[in-house]
Scaffold this motif. Structure first.
Motif, PDB file in Angstrom:
ATOM      1  N   VAL A 337       0.824  -1.208   0.000  1.00 14.99           N
ATOM      2  CA  VAL A 337       0.000   0.000   0.000  1.00 14.99           C
ATOM      3  C   VAL A 337       0.859   1.259   0.000  1.00 14.99           C
ATOM      4  O   VAL A 337       0.490   2.274  -0.618  1.00 14.99           O
ATOM      5  N   ALA A 338       2.024   1.222   0.653  1.00 19.67           N
ATOM      6  CA  ALA A 338       2.915   2.380   0.614  1.00 19.67           C
ATOM      7  C   ALA A 338       3.486   2.576  -0.785  1.00 19.67           C
ATOM      8  O   ALA A 338       3.677   3.710  -1.242  1.00 19.67           O
ATOM      9  N   THR A 339       3.758   1.470  -1.485  1.00 22.52           N
ATOM     10  CA  THR A 339       4.254   1.568  -2.859  1.00 22.52           C
ATOM     11  C   THR A 339       3.188   2.173  -3.775  1.00 22.52           C
ATOM     12  O   THR A 339       3.503   3.004  -4.644  1.00 22.52           O
ATOM     13  N   ILE A 340       1.929   1.771  -3.584  1.00 22.03           N
ATOM     14  CA  ILE A 340       0.843   2.364  -4.379  1.00 22.03           C
ATOM     15  C   ILE A 340       0.744   3.856  -4.086  1.00 22.03           C
ATOM     16  O   ILE A 340       0.555   4.671  -4.992  1.00 22.03           O
ATOM     17  N   GLY A 341       0.859   4.228  -2.808  1.00 20.15           N
ATOM     18  CA  GLY A 341       0.841   5.647  -2.472  1.00 20.15           C
ATOM     19  C   GLY A 341       1.984   6.400  -3.123  1.00 20.15           C
ATOM     20  O   GLY A 341       1.807   7.508  -3.637  1.00 20.15           O
ATOM     21  N   ALA A 342       3.188   5.797  -3.124  1.00 18.26           N
ATOM     22  CA  ALA A 342       4.334   6.428  -3.781  1.00 18.26           C
ATOM     23  C   ALA A 342       4.110   6.541  -5.282  1.00 18.26           C
ATOM     24  O   ALA A 342       4.464   7.548  -5.907  1.00 18.26           O
ATOM     25  N   MET A 343       3.501   5.508  -5.853  1.00 20.28           N
ATOM     26  CA  MET A 343       3.208   5.531  -7.279  1.00 20.28           C
ATOM     27  C   MET A 343       2.261   6.673  -7.621  1.00 20.28           C
ATOM     28  O   MET A 343       2.467   7.410  -8.598  1.00 20.28           O
ATOM     29  N   MET A 344       1.233   6.857  -6.795  1.00 21.52           N
ATOM     30  CA  MET A 344       0.289   7.947  -7.044  1.00 21.52           C
ATOM     31  C   MET A 344       0.961   9.299  -6.894  1.00 21.52           C
ATOM     32  O   MET A 344       0.641  10.251  -7.599  1.00 21.52           O
ATOM     33  N   MET A 345       1.924   9.375  -5.967  1.00 18.58           N
ATOM     34  CA  MET A 345       2.666  10.619  -5.787  1.00 18.58           C
ATOM     35  C   MET A 345       3.548  10.904  -7.005  1.00 18.58           C
ATOM     36  O   MET A 345       3.554  12.017  -7.551  1.00 18.58           O
ATOM     37  N   LEU A 346       4.278   9.897  -7.443  1.00 15.74           N
ATOM     38  CA  LEU A 346       5.202  10.075  -8.563  1.00 15.74           C
ATOM     39  C   LEU A 346       4.476  10.239  -9.891  1.00 15.74           C
ATOM     40  O   LEU A 346       5.028  10.810 -10.832  1.00 15.74           O
ATOM     41  N   ALA A 347       3.237   9.720  -9.971  1.00 13.02           N
ATOM     42  CA  ALA A 347       2.501   9.822 -11.239  1.00 13.02           C
ATOM     43  C   ALA A 347       2.243  11.263 -11.639  1.00 13.02           C
ATOM     44  O   ALA A 347       2.119  11.585 -12.823  1.00 13.02           O
TER      45      ALA A 347
END
Length: 431
Positions: A337-347
């Motif tokens: 879930v932290a990786t998904i959050g990071a992905m949404m941030m970097l997107a």
């Protein structure tokens, strides 16, 4: 394009779409898989190859994401993708019924069905995450990731349990009725859930603003160093995540003497750990403002590595497997879930109107890693068993996963910014 306009209610509504995706996918990866192996007495490799096919089709995620970036109206891609996914699931169920009487026509229909399923998952899932990434305020993205993934797990769990009840006593007619209800309900709920969200968030794009060909857009994103390195991180970490998927239950049976029911319970315990790990990140990072996304990703990777090492070591003891597997699930959930959050941030970084392309690129990397990791883990365990005792053979694979998670943690430490805490944000009704 404005960003950060999704309310908590809108985020939960989009989470319903993720729940619908999980509900349909679990029918094809679990229920139909069991019917092919048990009722039809087919080799387990056959449904395994079909699932791998649906992952392979998702290599097209960057294209679908780019199209939603430049063509606008992500809503139609979400609803259309869900409708395609539902159609594929109905085709897959029909193929299982057909196999009861004529195998090869049913097999051909299955191949086509799982290809359609891959298209539906990729189109709907990519556009959904792109909409979340482009329209969620930065301080809410970790919470949004937690909410949507928890709802997906809930959809999987509820569907798996209720479908199991309604399928007994099993018949082809009952199977088609249950699948039709689940898929039809998912499409209807998706349409209701996304209605008006994109318009109110002001994230609709105009096609005329960007007429560049797809490959130019993809090359543009790939030239962004952080996007490129994050793609490699997603692949490596997800290979680690999925390598144990096909070997954990056989390991429990062969080494620890678990019965089929006990090994199924072990899988359930693992998913409860995943659920708890996701909730921890959501409450601690968003509710309490503890830690940055980098902190939670790195901690999840290191914890997963330590848990895998424990799972491997316990093979020499022959007991206490369940607590180690629950711990592994907990840290897996934290990392995921932290990786998904990071992905949404970097997107949202880099050139504007490329959120869908970035999400699609990372989604394709994840899909390839899922298929590759699962098959690699199973094949490695088989090869190791030729020359090593069973506990050491499986343990070697688990330790290899642990090493990959440590490497992933090091990559995350470099890629993600230390100074990106997730500020506390309350869940205000109607906000």
């Amino acid at each position: 394009m404005s960003a950060g306009t999704l309310s908590w209610l809108s985020i939960v509504r989009l989470g319903l779409v993720q729940m619908c995706l999980g509900s349909i996918v679990v029918l094809t990866t679990s229920t139909l898989n069991r019917l092919m192996v048990v009722e039809l007495a087919l080799a387990a490799a056959i449904p395994g190859a079909l699932v791998a096919l649906h992952y392979a089709i998702q290599m097209m995620r960057p294209k679908w994401g780019y199209t939603s970036d430049t063509g606008g109206k992500r809503t139609r891609w979400i609803i259309g993708g869900m409708a395609i996914l539902a159609t594929g699931a109905l085709m897959a169920a029909s193929a299982v019924v057909l196999m009861h009487t004529t195998f090869w026509p049913g097999m051909i229909l299955s191949v086509l069905a799982y290809a359609v399923i891959g298209v539906g998952v990729g189109a709907a899932g990519t556009s959904l995450l792109a909409l979340l990434a482009s329209a969620t305020a930065p301080e809410r993205r970790a919470a949004a990731a937690t909410i949507t993934w928890l709802m997906m797990i809930a959809g999987i769990a509820v569907t798996a349990s209720t479908v199991g009840i309604f399928l007994d006593p099993y018949s082809s007619t009952r199977l088609m009725q249950v699948v039709a209800i689940v898929t039809g309900g998912a499409v209807a709920l998706t349409a209701l859930a996304v209605a008006g969200i994109e318009k109110r968030a002001h994230t609709a794009h105009r096609a005329e603003t960007d007429a560049a060909p797809f490959w130019e857009g993809l090359k543009e994103v790939w030239s962004e160093k952080r996007a490129r390195v994050f793609t490699i991180f997603v692949f490596l970490s997800m290979v680690s995540y999925f390598m144990q998927e096909l070997i954990l239950e056989p390991y429990a049976g062969m080494v620890f003497g678990f019965t089929p029911g006990q090994s199924t319970g072990l899988s359930g315990a693992q998913h409860m750990g995943v659920f708890a790990g996701m909730i921890t990140v959501g409450i601690a990072s968003t509710g309490l403002g503890i830690g940055s996304l980098r902190t939670w990703v790195v901690a999840g990777c290191i914890g997963s590595a330590a848990s895998l090492a424990a799972v491997a070591a316990l093979g020499q003891v022959g007991q206490w497997l369940t607590p180690a597997v629950v711990a592994m699930g907990y840290f897996n959930g934290m990392f995921a879930v932290a990786t998904i959050g990071a992905m949404m941030m970097l997107a949202g970084e880099g050139r504007k109107d490329r959120e869908g392309t970035r999400v699609g690129l990372w989604g394709a990397s994840q899909a390839i890693a899922a298929g590759f990791g699962g098959l690699t883990g199973a094949a490695a365990a088989d090869l190791m068993r030729i020359s090593l005792p069973v506990p050491e053979a499986f343990g070697t694979v688990f330790l290899a996963e642990a090493v990959l998670f440590i490497i992933s943690a090091a990559m995350a430490f470099v890629i993600l910014d230390r100074g990106r805490p997730v500020p506390a944000a309350g869940f205000v009704a109607g906000e």
